[in-house]
Design a protein around this motif. Structure first.
Motif, PDB file in Angstrom:
ATOM      1  N   UNK A 313      54.951 -99.033 -32.496  1.00 15.56           N
ATOM      2  CA  UNK A 313      56.715 -99.082 -32.645  1.00 15.56           C
ATOM      3  C   UNK A 313      57.476 -98.048 -32.066  1.00 15.56           C
ATOM      4  N   UNK A 314      56.163 -96.700 -32.075  1.00 16.72           N
ATOM      5  CA  UNK A 314      56.999 -95.305 -31.642  1.00 16.72           C
ATOM      6  C   UNK A 314      56.622 -95.482 -30.512  1.00 16.72           C
ATOM      7  N   UNK A 315      55.651 -95.911 -29.409  1.00 17.20           N
ATOM      8  CA  UNK A 315      55.937 -96.306 -28.147  1.00 17.20           C
ATOM      9  C   UNK A 315      56.647 -97.405 -27.865  1.00 17.20           C
ATOM     10  N   UNK A 316      57.858 -98.333 -28.413  1.00 16.46           N
ATOM     11  CA  UNK A 316      58.487 -98.308 -27.925  1.00 16.46           C
ATOM     12  C   UNK A 316      60.285 -98.314 -28.353  1.00 16.46           C
ATOM     13  N   UNK A 317      59.838 -97.283 -28.662  1.00 23.86           N
ATOM     14  CA  UNK A 317      60.977 -96.657 -29.298  1.00 23.86           C
ATOM     15  C   UNK A 317      61.020 -95.394 -28.470  1.00 23.86           C
ATOM     16  N   UNK A 318      59.992 -94.695 -27.869  1.00 19.71           N
ATOM     17  CA  UNK A 318      59.784 -93.212 -26.893  1.00 19.71           C
ATOM     18  C   UNK A 318      60.567 -94.308 -25.615  1.00 19.71           C
ATOM     19  N   UNK A 324      64.657 -95.328 -19.710  1.00 23.01           N
ATOM     20  CA  UNK A 324      65.812 -95.741 -18.820  1.00 23.01           C
ATOM     21  C   UNK A 324      66.116 -97.013 -19.345  1.00 23.01           C
ATOM     22  N   UNK A 325      67.530 -97.077 -18.483  1.00 21.56           N
ATOM     23  CA  UNK A 325      68.378 -98.438 -19.396  1.00 21.56           C
ATOM     24  C   UNK A 325      67.747 -99.947 -18.592  1.00 21.56           C
ATOM     25  N   UNK A 326      66.957 -99.427 -17.016  1.00 20.21           N
ATOM     26  CA  UNK A 326      66.449-100.727 -16.278  1.00 20.21           C
ATOM     27  C   UNK A 326      64.903-101.196 -17.026  1.00 20.21           C
ATOM     28  N   UNK A 327      64.474-100.003 -17.676  1.00 17.75           N
ATOM     29  CA  UNK A 327      62.967-100.211 -18.004  1.00 17.75           C
ATOM     30  C   UNK A 327      62.851-101.661 -18.909  1.00 17.75           C
ATOM     31  N   UNK A 328      61.665-101.817 -18.650  1.00 13.58           N
ATOM     32  CA  UNK A 328      60.606-103.099 -19.065  1.00 13.58           C
ATOM     33  C   UNK A 328      59.931-102.528 -19.851  1.00 13.58           C
ATOM     34  N   UNK A 343      47.444-101.202 -26.140  1.00 13.39           N
ATOM     35  CA  UNK A 343      47.948-100.481 -24.927  1.00 13.39           C
ATOM     36  C   UNK A 343      49.480-101.081 -25.104  1.00 13.39           C
ATOM     37  N   UNK A 344      50.788-100.067 -24.278  1.00 13.26           N
ATOM     38  CA  UNK A 344      52.228-100.070 -24.403  1.00 13.26           C
ATOM     39  C   UNK A 344      52.179 -99.517 -23.071  1.00 13.26           C
ATOM     40  N   UNK A 345      52.783 -99.790 -22.058  1.00 11.43           N
ATOM     41  CA  UNK A 345      53.010 -99.802 -20.505  1.00 11.43           C
ATOM     42  C   UNK A 345      54.699 -99.837 -20.173  1.00 11.43           C
ATOM     43  N   UNK A 346      55.405 -99.205 -20.265  1.00  8.25           N
ATOM     44  CA  UNK A 346      56.984 -99.167 -18.985  1.00  8.25           C
ATOM     45  C   UNK A 346      57.267 -99.196 -17.517  1.00  8.25           C
ATOM     46  N   UNK A 347      57.660 -99.436 -17.179  1.00  5.23           N
ATOM     47  CA  UNK A 347      57.943 -98.956 -15.395  1.00  5.23           C
ATOM     48  C   UNK A 347      59.016 -98.228 -15.996  1.00  5.23           C
ATOM     49  N   UNK A 348      59.534 -97.878 -16.843  1.00  2.00           N
ATOM     50  CA  UNK A 348      61.074 -96.850 -16.569  1.00  2.00           C
ATOM     51  C   UNK A 348      60.496 -95.298 -15.423  1.00  2.00           C
ATOM     52  N   UNK A 385      55.024 -94.835 -11.200  1.00  2.00           N
ATOM     53  CA  UNK A 385      56.373 -94.688 -12.682  1.00  2.00           C
ATOM     54  C   UNK A 385      56.125 -95.007 -13.717  1.00  2.00           C
ATOM     55  N   UNK A 386      56.986 -94.407 -14.675  1.00  3.41           N
ATOM     56  CA  UNK A 386      56.271 -95.318 -16.308  1.00  3.41           C
ATOM     57  C   UNK A 386      55.550 -94.141 -16.826  1.00  3.41           C
ATOM     58  N   UNK A 387      55.295 -95.189 -17.971  1.00  3.21           N
ATOM     59  CA  UNK A 387      54.252 -94.277 -19.376  1.00  3.21           C
ATOM     60  C   UNK A 387      53.587 -95.226 -19.664  1.00  3.21           C
ATOM     61  N   UNK A 388      52.270 -94.966 -20.060  1.00  6.20           N
ATOM     62  CA  UNK A 388      51.217 -95.725 -20.722  1.00  6.20           C
ATOM     63  C   UNK A 388      50.533 -94.855 -21.736  1.00  6.20           C
TER      64      UNK A 388
END
Length: 407
Positions: A313-318, A324-328, A343-348, A385-388
């Motif tokens: 929950x906290x990772x997705x909130x971050x 950014x608006x186009x992040x997945x 594991x929570x990954x994003x490409x923002x 790019x992104x965060x893990x």
């Protein structure tokens, strides 16, 4: 309060006066004893003899020394013992000056350690008894000589017993005070831990739902004039997110209620069984979330299940706030032996959490949750790019193991 108790308290408050009174009482007893003949035809005869001048001087000197027995106990013992030896050597030992030596020996034993008591007591007993037996006018086996040996031994033993009792009482008092301080420190530590846990839970709940409310409210304001249907849908999501936030806040605050307050909510704490529902709330807020599960059917302890849910929950909130608006986002939950990996990954392309203005509490809260369960947490930017966010939690915690009977 009895009269005797009040008198004891007054004497303890004025030790010099108490010692002076003791010295006067001992002097009176010695003077009275000097008028008695212990071996009269009818036992003890009073008024048959009178003390000589030297005996009165020795009695007065030894008794006066007792008034300073607390200030200089060894000096008083030396003076009293010297007076007793002089009396034994110079004349008929009818004046019991040795009584002062016994009291002084008791004081020394009560104010020093046991080895010192043994040395001084043995020396005093040997000197007084030996002087009386070797140089006194009475035979060495006389009752008076044996009485000196017995009374000096009793004085040393009684003083040592009093000192031991005082040390024992002091040790018990110190142990009780230390235990009280330990209880207070433990209570403060538990309060601090509970405050931290509540703050962490409130942060997770508020940050998640308020972020969703903020996003949906922005969407509604943007499309209100041109696409009212989409605005209504966004407002519906706002209402749903706010209702969920209120429900979780009510459940969290309910833990703080006292026994006389109304019943707290009994809804179970969220876990990974609500992961799809959690991902759906972010999808409705415009964040594409893919969920991969490799832990179906694996039962988790309540603490681990809640921590895993809060981490996601906290990772997705971050991600929603900073990526950014186009992040997945991608969420992976996998059971690996005795551990579960989240594991929570994003490409923002947004800024790092640790350097965001006002940020950092979410990552800190996640790290505290993982550390409390004995797990590990790794966070940082991804290459390209992104965060893990990667958390490893032990499936069997100390609490659950003790509850199941495992060591």
């Amino acid at each position: 309060m009895s009269t005797l108790t009040r008198a004891r308290r007054k004497l303890r408050a004025h030790p010099v006066a108490a010692d002076a009174a003791l010295a006067a009482g001992v002097l009176a007893c010695m003077v009275a004893g000097s008028f008695a003949e212990p071996h009269g035809p009818e036992g003890i005869d009073w008024g048959v003899r009178t003390p000589d001048v030297l005996s009165l001087v020795l009695m007065t000197l030894a008794a006066a020394a007792l008034a300073f027995r607390r200030r200089a106990p060894r000096t008083v013992l030396a003076v009293a013992s010297g007076a007793s030896v002089v009396e034994s050597v110079t004349g008929d030992p009818r004046a019991p000056v040795a009584m002062c030596a016994v009291i002084a020996l008791y004081t020394v034993a009560a104010t020093t350690d046991r080895p010192t008591t043994w040395r001084i007591g043995l020396l005093t007993t040997t000197v007084l008894t030996g002087a009386s037996m070797a140089a006194g006018p009475l035979p060495w086996y006389a009752q008076e000589n044996l009485a000196i040996f017995a009374w000096t031994g009793i004085g040393a033993t009684a003083g040592d017993a009093v000192r031991s009792r005082r040390a024992f009482v002091q040790a018990i008092r110190e142990r009780a005070e230390r235990a009280e301080r330990t209880r207070e420190e433990e209570a403060r530590r538990r309060v601090a831990e509970e405050r931290l846990r509540i703050a962490r839970d409130l942060h997770d709940v508020v940050a998640h739902h308020i972020a969703l409310v903020n996003v949906q409210a922005g969407v509604a304001a943007h499309v209100m004039d041109k696409r009212p249907d989409q605005a209504k849908e966004a407002l519906a999501h706002v209402r749903e997110a706010s209702r969920s936030a209120l429900g979780e806040l009510r459940a969290t605050v309910g833990l703080l209620r006292q026994s006389g307050d109304p019943e707290a909510p009994t809804e179970p704490a969220p876990g990974l069984d609500r992961l799809d529902e959690l991902a759906g709330t972010f999808r409705s807020a415009g964040l594409p979330v893919e969920v991969a599960r490799g832990d179906e059917g694996a039962g988790l302890p309540a603490a681990v299940d809640l921590a895993a849910y809060r981490i996601v929950q906290e990772a997705l909130t971050n991600v929603r706030k900073h990526a950014g608006a186009d992040a997945r986002a991608e969420v992976s939950v996998v059971r690996v032996g005795p551990r579960i990996e989240i594991t929570v990954l994003d490409d923002g392309a947004g800024q790092d959490q640790d350097h965001a203005p006002g940020g950092g509490h979410g990552l800190l809260g996640m790290r505290e949750r993982v550390t409390a369960l004995g797990g590990t947490l790794t966070t940082g930017p991804r290459y390209g790019g992104g965060f893990r966010v990667h958390a490893i939690l032990p499936v069997t915690t100390r609490t659950s193991g003790a509850r199941d009977g495992r060591p």
